[in-house]
Write a protein that holds these residues in place. Structure first.
Motif: not given
Length: 151
Positions: A107-114, A91-95
């Motif tokens: 250009x897409x900057x991502x902070x994510x928790x897998x 599962x991914x939770x991404x901003x």
């Protein structure tokens, strides 16, 4: 020479919605560890920018075969059951913070928790460069620390 606006492209609602839909599709393929479908959403050769274990910056270009090979190994850890698509989902939770350079480049900057089904979580920060071709987004450059030894 064309004079560009100082802030780049101001995205429309459709621009944002289409980019969000692309990431939803990519994340769904990633969650199932369906590396072939992930590759379908890329432009090859794919540019990669990272750093290695020694702390040096690295860059490379991968063709589709190299992307599939490395991503299969990384995402599935050599588990034969996972390689057959029977591994646990992720599962991914991404901003995500997209910066549109034009209607066809972002250009897409991502902070994510897998998180895996067994509860193992990992936080990631990365960026992707996406291009729109024939009305569909595709990623063309991946930027993330820690991949340099794979390049």
């Amino acid at each position: 020479m064309m004079q560009l606006p100082e802030t780049g492209h101001a995205p429309t609602e459709e621009d944002r919605a289409s980019l969000d839909a692309w990431f939803a599709e990519y994340d769904a393929h990633s969650a199932r560890r369906d590396v072939e479908r992930m590759a379908d959403l890329a432009v090859f050769p794919l540019n990669l920018v990272s750093d290695d274990a020694a702390g040096d910056g690295r860059a490379a270009q991968w063709d589709r075969a190299r992307f599939v090979e490395v991503m299969t190994r990384v995402m599935q850890g050599g588990d034969e059951e996972a390689k057959e698509g029977n591994g646990e989902d992720i599962t991914f939770e991404s901003t995500r913070t997209p910066v549109f350079l034009s209607p066809a480049m972002a250009v897409v900057f991502t902070d994510s928790t897998t998180t895996t089904a067994d509860g193992h979580s990992q936080r990631l920060r990365y960026a992707d460069v996406l291009v729109r071709r024939d009305g569909r987004w595709a990623f063309q450059t991946m930027l993330q620390g820690g991949w340099g030894d794979q390049l």
